[in-house]
Design an enzyme around this catalytic site. Structure first.
Site, mmCIF file in Angstrom:
data_model
loop_
_atom_site.group_PDB
_atom_site.id
_atom_site.type_symbol
_atom_site.label_atom_id
_atom_site.label_comp_id
_atom_site.label_asym_id
_atom_site.label_seq_id
_atom_site.Cartn_x
_atom_site.Cartn_y
_atom_site.Cartn_z
ATOM 1 N N TYR A 1 0.808 -1.218 0.000
ATOM 2 C CA TYR A 1 0.000 0.000 0.000
ATOM 3 C C TYR A 1 0.844 1.273 0.000
ATOM 4 O O TYR A 1 0.302 2.369 0.106
ATOM 5 C CB TYR A 1 -0.936 0.025 1.214
ATOM 6 C CG TYR A 1 -2.154 -0.860 1.080
ATOM 7 C CD1 TYR A 1 -2.019 -2.244 0.987
ATOM 8 C CD2 TYR A 1 -3.435 -0.316 1.066
ATOM 9 C CE1 TYR A 1 -3.136 -3.057 0.880
ATOM 10 C CE2 TYR A 1 -4.551 -1.122 0.955
ATOM 11 C CZ TYR A 1 -4.401 -2.490 0.864
ATOM 12 O OH TYR A 1 -5.515 -3.293 0.759
ATOM 13 N N LYS B 1 4.640 -14.620 4.456
ATOM 14 C CA LYS B 1 4.827 -15.593 3.379
ATOM 15 C C LYS B 1 6.331 -15.636 3.093
ATOM 16 O O LYS B 1 6.777 -15.535 1.951
ATOM 17 C CB LYS B 1 4.011 -15.138 2.164
ATOM 18 C CG LYS B 1 3.938 -16.133 1.031
ATOM 19 C CD LYS B 1 3.174 -17.413 1.363
ATOM 20 C CE LYS B 1 3.395 -18.456 0.286
ATOM 21 N NZ LYS B 1 2.876 -19.788 0.630
ATOM 22 N N ASP C 1 -1.177 -18.692 3.687
ATOM 23 C CA ASP C 1 -2.091 -19.693 3.111
ATOM 24 C C ASP C 1 -2.577 -20.660 4.192
ATOM 25 O O ASP C 1 -3.768 -20.962 4.301
ATOM 26 C CB ASP C 1 -1.439 -20.431 1.927
ATOM 27 C CG ASP C 1 -0.013 -20.896 2.207
ATOM 28 O OD1 ASP C 1 0.541 -20.572 3.278
ATOM 29 O OD2 ASP C 1 0.551 -21.593 1.343
ATOM 30 N N ASP D 1 -5.571 -7.125 5.146
ATOM 31 C CA ASP D 1 -6.780 -6.727 4.417
ATOM 32 C C ASP D 1 -7.622 -7.967 4.112
ATOM 33 O O ASP D 1 -8.827 -8.009 4.367
ATOM 34 C CB ASP D 1 -6.358 -6.018 3.120
ATOM 35 C CG ASP D 1 -7.550 -5.577 2.292
ATOM 36 O OD1 ASP D 1 -8.523 -5.098 2.880
ATOM 37 O OD2 ASP D 1 -7.494 -5.728 1.054
ATOM 38 N N ASP E 1 -11.268 -9.665 6.079
ATOM 39 C CA ASP E 1 -12.548 -9.946 5.418
ATOM 40 C C ASP E 1 -12.968 -11.392 5.696
ATOM 41 O O ASP E 1 -14.148 -11.688 5.863
ATOM 42 C CB ASP E 1 -12.446 -9.740 3.893
ATOM 43 C CG ASP E 1 -12.880 -8.333 3.476
ATOM 44 O OD1 ASP E 1 -12.687 -7.390 4.282
ATOM 45 O OD2 ASP E 1 -13.419 -8.161 2.368
HETATM 46 C C1 IPM Z 1 -10.257 -1.777 3.826
HETATM 47 C C2 IPM Z 1 -10.544 -1.484 2.380
HETATM 48 C C3 IPM Z 1 -9.455 -0.574 1.843
HETATM 49 C C4 IPM Z 1 -8.136 -1.276 2.023
HETATM 50 C C5 IPM Z 1 -9.658 -0.168 0.374
HETATM 51 C C6 IPM Z 1 -10.978 0.575 0.197
HETATM 52 C C7 IPM Z 1 -8.519 0.646 -0.158
HETATM 53 O O1 IPM Z 1 -10.646 -2.662 1.670
HETATM 54 O O2 IPM Z 1 -10.273 -0.835 4.648
HETATM 55 O O3 IPM Z 1 -10.000 -2.935 4.167
HETATM 56 O O4 IPM Z 1 -7.773 -2.154 1.237
HETATM 57 O O5 IPM Z 1 -7.450 -0.966 3.002
HETATM 58 MN MN MN Z 2 -10.453 -4.489 2.886
#
Ligand code: IPM
Ligand code: MN
Length: 341
Positions: free
Chosen positions: A132, A179, A212, A236, A240
């Site tokens: 990032y 990794k 993984d 990230d 999720d």
């Molecule tokens: C998050 C989102 C952001 C990220 C995107 C919108 C850039 O997915 O906050 O997890 O990847 O950090």
């Molecule tokens: Mn995200």
């Protein structure tokens, strides 16, 4: 105390932050809010800049931001999102992205095996470097020989400070995820820092997993995890995954913080979800839990725990939105939580 800056943003952002602000108001802490409602895609489309330098200064002065979401189908360039969320993360040096995941109610787990359901863990995501960092470029753009490079930045300072933070929030174990078997240079720096920092915390169990394997074990039995610390992109993705294990995007909260300066930006993980916007349909739980992280960060631990208890109670009673088994709209779901306070 300085006011809390509120950036409702796009899509469902305004609706869910509204419920979060009402919930904080209901606590009677005398909090003040400074709403920057021009920071959105409309402003970007009109002027090319959604978050100006003066906005960044306001945020810097306030120190805390309650953030809704940025994202709009009309804006295709990644510069918009990067100019708001990623800019704030970078300018305020919010090097920790603390993403807790806990099961609010058994019915929300997608797992078949009941004893593997009750997860209660935190993804501690490095939030300022890695892939990032925005360093890279293209060569021979638009031709059949096109090349694109995104560099992954790993610094000793960046890794050490996020690892140290992970140990401050662990109750039983810290698991470092990388990794390093395939991405050796950054991976080895992570591994060396990990050994050093872990050695200073002999009272906490430690574990090292490749990403993984971590993904597989998280789905197989998430109850084994306490704190997972990892780089920006793995954090990230894994956050999720844990959000899905906790009941989906409607319930996942996050705190982007700098533990040294106290600055923080608190946001639901779900993003703008524009298809739901304006219909009183979005789940306010993630925004309300993010607001609880905000007040906890400002020292109101009891009140923050109270908000989480209220959310749990409302969700358990199915006084919530359809995505998590209720029939209420955004506003009523927010009201139901406040009724439990
Ligand atoms: C998050 C989102 C952001 C990220 C995107 C919108 C850039 O997915 O906050 O997890 O990847 O950090
Ligand atoms: Mn995200």
């Amino acid at each position: 105390m300085e006011p809390i800056v509120v950036i409702p943003g796009d899509g469902v952002g305004p609706e869910v932050t509204e419920e979060a602000v009402r919930t904080l108001d209901a606590l009677g802490l005398g909090l003040r809010f400074d709403v920057l409602d021009h920071v959105n895609a409309n402003t970007f489309l009109q002027t090319g800049v959604a978050l100006g330098d003066d906005d960044v200064e306001r945020v810097r002065k306030a120190g805390s931001v309650l953030f809704g979401a940025v994202g709009d189908a009309r804006v295709e360039t990644p510069e918009y999102g990067a100019g708001v969320l990623l800019r704030l993360r970078r300018e305020l040096d919010l090097y920790v992205n603390h993403r807790p995941a806990f099961l609010l109610d058994d019915r929300l787990s997608p797992l078949r095996e009941k004893r593997h359901r009750p997860l209660d863990c935190v993804i501690v995501r490095e939030n300022t470097e890695g892939l990032y960092a925005g360093i890279g470029g293209t060569l021979r753009g638009g031709t059949s020989d096109e090349v694109a490079v995104d560099q992954e930045i790993t610094t000793r300072l960046g890794v050490q400070r996020v690892l140290r933070y992970a140990f401050t929030v662990a109750s039983r174990e810290v698991c470092m995820v990388d990794k390093s078997n395939a991405v050796p240079f950054g991976g080895q720096l992570w591994t060396r820092c990990w050994r050093e920092v872990a050695a200073r915390h002999p009272g906490t169990s430690t574990r090292h997993l490749y990403v993984d394997a971590a993904a597989m074990l998280l789905v197989a039995d998430p109850t084994q995890f306490d704190v997972i610390v990892t780089n920006n992109s793995y954090g990230d993705i894994l956050s999720d995954l844990t959000a899905a294990l906790a009941g989906g995007p409607g319930v996942a909260a996050s705190a982007n913080i700098n533990p040294d300066t106290g600055a923080g930006l608190f946001e639901p993980v779900h993003g703008s979800a524009t298809a739901l916007a304006g219909h009183d349909k979005a789940n306010p739980v993630a925004a309300i839990l993010s607001a609880s992280l905000l007040i906890e960060h400002r020292g109101h631990r009891e009140e923050a725990a109270g908000v989480r208890r209220a959310v749990r109670a409302a969700v358990a009673a199915r006084r919530c939105t359809p995505d998590i088994g209720g029939v209420l709209g955004t506003r009523d779901a927010g009201r139901a939580i406040r009724a439990e306070l």
